[in-house]
Design a protein around this motif. Structure first.
Motif, short mmCIF file in Angstrom:
data_model
loop_
_atom_site.label_atom_id
_atom_site.label_comp_id
_atom_site.label_asym_id
_atom_site.label_seq_id
_atom_site.Cartn_x
_atom_site.Cartn_y
_atom_site.Cartn_z
N UNK A 106 0.90 -4.05 -0.05
CA UNK A 106 0.76 -5.00 0.90
C UNK A 106 2.00 -5.55 1.41
N UNK A 107 3.03 -5.78 0.52
CA UNK A 107 4.29 -6.08 0.68
C UNK A 107 5.06 -5.24 1.81
N UNK A 108 4.87 -4.13 1.91
CA UNK A 108 5.49 -3.10 2.90
C UNK A 108 4.87 -3.30 4.07
N UNK A 109 3.37 -3.54 4.21
CA UNK A 109 2.81 -3.77 5.44
C UNK A 109 3.12 -5.21 5.90
N UNK A 110 3.48 -6.21 5.16
CA UNK A 110 3.59 -7.43 5.78
C UNK A 110 4.91 -7.75 6.22
N UNK A 111 6.19 -7.15 5.43
CA UNK A 111 7.35 -7.20 5.55
C UNK A 111 7.97 -6.50 6.74
N UNK A 112 7.39 -5.18 7.03
CA UNK A 112 8.08 -4.40 7.95
C UNK A 112 6.87 -3.97 8.99
N UNK A 113 5.98 -4.66 9.03
CA UNK A 113 4.87 -4.53 10.23
C UNK A 113 4.30 -3.18 10.11
N UNK A 114 4.11 -2.65 9.02
CA UNK A 114 3.78 -1.05 8.97
C UNK A 114 2.27 -0.96 8.69
N UNK A 115 1.82 0.16 9.31
CA UNK A 115 0.39 0.30 9.03
C UNK A 115 0.39 1.12 7.51
N UNK A 116 -0.31 0.53 6.50
CA UNK A 116 -0.29 1.17 5.13
C UNK A 116 -1.58 1.41 4.86
N UNK A 117 -1.93 2.56 4.35
CA UNK A 117 -3.43 2.98 3.61
C UNK A 117 -3.31 3.37 2.42
N UNK A 118 -3.67 2.84 1.31
CA UNK A 118 -3.72 3.61 0.08
C UNK A 118 -4.79 3.94 -0.63
N UNK A 138 -13.10 4.43 -7.11
CA UNK A 138 -12.15 4.30 -6.05
C UNK A 138 -11.34 2.91 -5.90
N UNK A 139 -10.24 3.01 -5.67
CA UNK A 139 -9.46 1.89 -5.31
C UNK A 139 -8.73 2.08 -3.90
N UNK A 140 -8.74 0.93 -2.79
CA UNK A 140 -8.06 1.47 -1.74
C UNK A 140 -7.59 0.10 -1.17
N UNK A 141 -6.75 0.45 -0.40
CA UNK A 141 -6.01 -0.60 0.39
C UNK A 141 -5.65 -0.15 2.05
N UNK A 142 -5.81 -1.07 3.04
CA UNK A 142 -5.76 -0.75 4.48
C UNK A 142 -5.07 -2.15 4.99
N UNK A 143 -3.96 -1.90 5.70
CA UNK A 143 -3.51 -2.94 6.39
C UNK A 143 -4.05 -3.07 7.76
N UNK A 144 -4.65 -1.98 8.15
CA UNK A 144 -5.50 -2.24 9.59
C UNK A 144 -6.84 -2.81 9.38
N UNK A 145 -7.48 -2.60 10.38
CA UNK A 145 -8.71 -3.25 10.08
C UNK A 145 -9.80 -2.51 9.19
N UNK A 146 -9.60 -1.29 8.91
CA UNK A 146 -10.33 -0.34 7.98
C UNK A 146 -9.68 0.68 7.57
N UNK A 147 -10.15 1.31 6.54
CA UNK A 147 -9.18 2.20 5.84
C UNK A 147 -9.81 3.40 6.85
#
Length: 225
Positions: free
Chosen positions: A33-45, A54-63
């Motif tokens: 989350x910090x990487x996506x906010x600080x660097x304006x990067x699209x991150x999917x985990x 399953x545990x997931x995270x996506x900075x975009x609208x969806x994974x």
């Protein structure tokens, strides 16, 4: 108190392993989350627990959107990489073929007796051996071809002689029936001619003698009565 360095190996204790998983999972999600906010990067985990949760995270609208973008990128990159590899291989093959062609042209010129100035004695001897070997091969092939041609001509000659003999035999068979009627017709004509001519006997022959100049009455010595 200084924390000791954690040894990187599987934790054998199940409880300790679960506690460590929960802590590090949360820390990993937080870092994403910090990487996506600080660097304006699209991150999917995506994380699966040992139990399959399953545990997931996506900075975009969806994974799914990030996954689709990943698939498209890897596909294009793979295609570009393949194309580049093909181009490099074609260039390498072209260079190799050019070198081989140049070597063949040089060898051809040497066989024809050209550009021999830079050849050593060993190279000239090797060239001579190759030429002699080629000549033996060519002569052997030439002899073989001539023998095959001669054999074909002999077979053709036998065929023509056989056909000529057959034609003569057929001609003789056709002329034989015509010869007999011709002989018979000739004999019949002779018989008819002999029958048509009158036969004169010695008693019917008359002889007259005329004395005198031409234009005057002729006197006959033929006895009267």
């Amino acid at each position: 108190m200084v924390r000791g360095k954690t040894e990187m190996k599987r934790i054998e204790n199940a409880t300790s392993r679960q506690v460590t998983f929960s802590k590090r999972r949360n820390g990993l999600l937080k870092k994403a989350f910090e990487l996506s906010v600080l660097c304006d990067a699209e991150v999917a985990l995506v994380v699966f627990s040992p139990r399959g949760r399953l545990y997931e995270f996506a900075s975009a609208a969806s994974l799914e959107k990030s996954i689709d973008r990943y698939k498209a990128y890897t596909k294009d990159n793979a295609n570009n990489k393949t194309v580049q590899q093909d181009i490099q291989q074609i260039k390498a093959d072209t260079v190799s073929l050019a070198k081989k062609l140049e070597a063949l042209e040089d060898s051809k010129r040497k066989i024809l007796g050209e550009n021999l100035g830079g050849c050593s004695a060993e190279e000239l001897h090797s060239l001579e051996v190759k030429i002699e070997k080629s000549l033996r091969t060519i002569r052997g092939k030439k002899t073989q071809v001539l023998e095959q041609q001669i054999a074909k001509l002999k077979e053709k000659e036998k065929t023509l002689l056989k056909e000529n003999e057959d034609l003569r035999e057929k001609q003789g068979n056709l002329e034989a029936p015509l010869a007999v009627p011709a002989l018979m017709n000739g004999a019949a004509l002779l018989q008819l001619r002999d029958a048509a001519e009158p036969v004169k006997s010695d008693d019917d022959v008359e002889t007259e003698l005329y004395i005198g100049l031409p234009g005057r009455d002729r006197c006959s010595n033929r006895p009267s009565g």
